[in-house]
Design an enzyme around this catalytic site. Structure first.
Site, PDB file in Angstrom:
ATOM      1  N   GLY A   1     -13.798  -3.495   0.240  1.00  0.00           N
ATOM      2  CA  GLY A   1     -15.392  -2.809   0.357  1.00  0.00           C
ATOM      3  C   GLY A   1     -15.529  -1.855  -0.862  1.00  0.00           C
ATOM      4  O   GLY A   1     -16.478  -1.844  -1.574  1.00  0.00           O
TER       5      GLY A   1
ATOM      6  N   GLY B   1      -7.304  -5.830   1.146  1.00  0.00           N
ATOM      7  CA  GLY B   1      -6.108  -6.074   1.630  1.00  0.00           C
ATOM      8  C   GLY B   1      -5.711  -7.499   2.177  1.00  0.00           C
ATOM      9  O   GLY B   1      -4.404  -7.829   1.822  1.00  0.00           O
TER      10      GLY B   1
ATOM     11  N   LYS C   1     -15.772  -8.782   7.393  1.00  0.00           N
ATOM     12  CA  LYS C   1     -16.388  -7.367   7.562  1.00  0.00           C
ATOM     13  C   LYS C   1     -18.133  -7.594   7.160  1.00  0.00           C
ATOM     14  O   LYS C   1     -18.455  -6.907   5.915  1.00  0.00           O
ATOM     15  CB  LYS C   1     -15.863  -6.354   6.685  1.00  0.00           C
ATOM     16  CG  LYS C   1     -14.489  -5.970   7.413  1.00  0.00           C
ATOM     17  CD  LYS C   1     -13.839  -4.785   6.467  1.00  0.00           C
ATOM     18  CE  LYS C   1     -12.424  -4.520   6.805  1.00  0.00           C
ATOM     19  NZ  LYS C   1     -11.622  -3.871   6.061  1.00  0.00           N
TER      20      LYS C   1
ATOM     21  N   ARG D   1       0.765  -1.144   0.091  1.00  0.00           N
ATOM     22  CA  ARG D   1       0.099   0.024   0.048  1.00  0.00           C
ATOM     23  C   ARG D   1       1.021   1.171  -0.054  1.00  0.00           C
ATOM     24  O   ARG D   1       0.423   2.390  -0.507  1.00  0.00           O
ATOM     25  CB  ARG D   1      -0.938  -0.015   1.288  1.00  0.00           C
ATOM     26  CG  ARG D   1      -2.070  -1.079   0.829  1.00  0.00           C
ATOM     27  CD  ARG D   1      -3.246  -0.746   1.939  1.00  0.00           C
ATOM     28  NE  ARG D   1      -4.525  -1.260   1.386  1.00  0.00           N
ATOM     29  CZ  ARG D   1      -5.557  -1.692   2.038  1.00  0.00           C
ATOM     30  NH1 ARG D   1      -5.465  -1.690   3.408  1.00  0.00           N
ATOM     31  NH2 ARG D   1      -6.612  -2.130   1.463  1.00  0.00           N
TER      32      ARG D   1
HETATM   33  P1  ADP Z   1     -10.183  -7.882   2.737  1.00  0.00           P
HETATM   34  O1  ADP Z   1      -9.276  -6.963   3.472  1.00  0.00           O
HETATM   35  O2  ADP Z   1      -9.607  -8.610   1.789  1.00  0.00           O
HETATM   36  O3  ADP Z   1     -11.359  -7.007   2.022  1.00  0.00           O
HETATM   37  P2  ADP Z   1     -12.068  -8.712   5.095  1.00  0.00           P
HETATM   38  O4  ADP Z   1     -11.137  -7.730   5.988  1.00  0.00           O
HETATM   39  O5  ADP Z   1     -12.978  -8.442   4.873  1.00  0.00           O
HETATM   40  O6  ADP Z   1     -11.102  -8.961   3.784  1.00  0.00           O
HETATM   41  O7  ADP Z   1     -11.678 -10.218   5.809  1.00  0.00           O
HETATM   42  C1  ADP Z   1     -10.457 -10.755   6.023  1.00  0.00           C
HETATM   43  C2  ADP Z   1     -10.062 -11.553   7.322  1.00  0.00           C
HETATM   44  O8  ADP Z   1     -11.289 -12.233   7.559  1.00  0.00           O
HETATM   45  C3  ADP Z   1      -8.914 -12.208   7.549  1.00  0.00           C
HETATM   46  O9  ADP Z   1      -8.145 -11.666   8.285  1.00  0.00           O
HETATM   47  C4  ADP Z   1      -9.655 -13.618   7.781  1.00  0.00           C
HETATM   48  O10 ADP Z   1      -8.790 -14.080   8.873  1.00  0.00           O
HETATM   49  C5  ADP Z   1     -10.938 -13.202   8.570  1.00  0.00           C
HETATM   50  N1  ADP Z   1     -11.664 -14.431   8.091  1.00  0.00           N
HETATM   51  C6  ADP Z   1     -12.266 -14.900   7.124  1.00  0.00           C
HETATM   52  N2  ADP Z   1     -13.256 -15.985   7.552  1.00  0.00           N
HETATM   53  C7  ADP Z   1     -12.979 -16.227   8.768  1.00  0.00           C
HETATM   54  C8  ADP Z   1     -13.801 -17.044   9.766  1.00  0.00           C
HETATM   55  N3  ADP Z   1     -14.642 -18.093   9.251  1.00  0.00           N
HETATM   56  N4  ADP Z   1     -13.514 -16.934  10.926  1.00  0.00           N
HETATM   57  C9  ADP Z   1     -12.677 -15.783  11.485  1.00  0.00           C
HETATM   58  N5  ADP Z   1     -12.049 -14.877  10.626  1.00  0.00           N
HETATM   59  C10 ADP Z   1     -12.461 -15.273   9.261  1.00  0.00           C
HETATM   60 MG    MG Z   2      -9.398  -6.551   5.487  1.00  0.00          MG
END
Ligand code: ADP
Ligand code: MG
Length: 393
Positions: free
Chosen positions: A369, A346, A201, A39
């Site tokens: 998001g 991320g 999220k 980033r």
């Molecule tokens: P991104 O950053 O790609 O947009 P998010 O921030 O929404 O994705 O989610 C990422 C996080 O979600 C990761 O740190 C992962 O460990 C967590 N995660 C995914 N599935 C689960 C689960 N079943 N239980 C706990 N944490 C989870």
């Molecule tokens: Mg994230």
């Protein structure tokens, strides 16, 4: 016709001006240092352009979720050091966001100097889009540039409120790259369009999922994102992310588009290590950390037949040993597919990086998001805040 268009930094007069530059430096930290600097690398072109053209950047960003108070572990200080290394320039780090000290440092800047403010979210006013906080930020600079695409789906002080109090506003080069790459790509995608969504999220992404489910042919739900859908079917995994509100929306989607949504058939729970269980036998207080083997096969075969793929959100807690299987398998299926693939987020990108699959994705966005919201065609509040209405014939 009235069109909303935005200006970019190379269309602004920045010579001799102080530029409040909102970026996304929400990087993972480990043991007090930057664990992944992608980033930071992504915003260098904008910072360098401002410096080369006589502007004085006052850089600001959030880091994680300190919740409106000072949390020393979430200071941007280590980020400031890495930024300085990568730029090969001195970066003056101010350990506050607003106040007399910040005013002092920024008002005495000279051409060539670079300031980085402390984590914006140490101030409650940031996430509340507070008016007086927005004014204070705006008062530091002559012009404003937003290069924080990954945060553009939020209406916060530093990317929406502030634009009311500075006349001269525009986007940075990362913002331009993302908007150009993602704008309109889903207007007529090669079918079938297969969208995979996971991650954590849930409440902030559920509305956008609703939107995307209307254009997708298949919507694969993994990670904690599956929880509200399970709850809607009467399976409560005891996770707060499956709140009633999210479950209600999930129920509606299941009713309206039962053939589009594909939910996991089995999961991996943490029972002194990985143990796979059928969705029907999920313990109500089980620690559900990944999708199971049958689900992986099903998801992979859907991805294999896709014409276009969109992916955001890990399929499980892939950072934890034993629970990376689902995320890795989905990432590999996307990498091997001949479909046009769009991936963003991320943590999602961190997974791609970990499995060395970045190069095999058609377009990787820095947003999660924001990426989904842009693809869903709903536009982004921070981009609207930069818009200038132009009349086109
Ligand atoms: P991104 O950053 O790609 O947009 P998010 O921030 O929404 O994705 O989610 C990422 C996080 O979600 C990761 O740190 C992962 O460990 C967590 N995660 C995914 N599935 C689960 C689960 N079943 N239980 C706990 N944490 C989870
Ligand atoms: Mg994230």
């Amino acid at each position: 016709m009235i069109m909303n268009s935005i200006r970019y930094v190379d269309q602004m007069n920045i010579d001799g001006k102080r530029i409040l530059l909102r970026v996304d430096l929400n990087v993972p930290l480990k043991d007090g240092t930057v664990a992944d600097d992608s980033r930071i690398l992504a915003i260098l072109p904008t910072v360098q352009y401002i410096l080369e053209n006589g502007g004085m950047p006052i850089i600001c960003s959030h880091l994680d979720r300190p919740g409106g108070k000072r949390v020393p572990e979430l200071s941007l200080k280590p980020v400031s050091e890495r930024l300085s290394q990568l730029l090969g320039e001195k970066v003056v780090f101010v350990d506050e966001v607003i106040g007399p000290n910040v005013e002092n440092v920024t008002s005495t800047m000279k051409q060539g100097s670079i300031v980085l403010l402390e984590n914006l979210r140490f101030e409650l006013g940031e996430e509340n889009n507070d008016e007086s906080f927005s004014r204070s930020l705006a008062s530091l600079a002559d012009a404003y540039v937003d290069d924080a695409f990954a945060n553009a789906h939020r209406s916060h002080a530093s990317n929406v409120g502030v634009t009311k109090y500075i006349n001269d506003v525009g986007g940075g080069f990362l913002m331009r790259k993302e908007l150009e790459a993602l704008g309109g790509v889903l207007e007529s995608p090669d079918r079938p369009l297969v969208v995979a969504i996971g991650g954590a999220k849930v409440s902030s992404k559920i509305d956008v999922i609703e939107h995307i489910s209307q254009v997708a042919d298949r919507l694969l739900l993994g990670g904690a994102m599956a929880f509200p859908f399970l709850r809607a079917l009467g399976i409560d995994v005891g996770d707060h992310r499956a709140d009633g509100e999210a479950a209600k929306k999930a129920r509606q989607m299941l009713d309206e588009r039962p053939d589009t949504l594909i939910l996991p058939e089995d999961f991996a729970i943490d029972d002194h290590g990985r143990r796979e269980v059928d969705v029907k036998n999920l313990p109500s207080n089980g620690n559900v950390l990944d999708i199971g083997s049958r689900t992986i096969d099903r998801f992979a075969s859907e991805l294999n037949t896709a014409g276009t793929i969109v992916w955001n959100g890990p399929m499980g807690k892939f950072e934890q040993e034993g629970f990376e299987t689902g995320t890795r398998a989905v990432a590999e299926a996307i990498a091997q597919s001949s479909a046009y693939s769009l991936v963003g987020g991320g943590d999602t990108n961190a997974a791609l990086e970990r499995y060395s699959l970045m190069e095999q994705i058609s377009y990787v966005s820095t947003g999660g998001g924001a990426f989904l919201q842009m693809l869903s065609g709903r536009g982004l509040p921070a981009v609207r805040a930069l818009s200038i209405e132009t009349i086109k014939a």
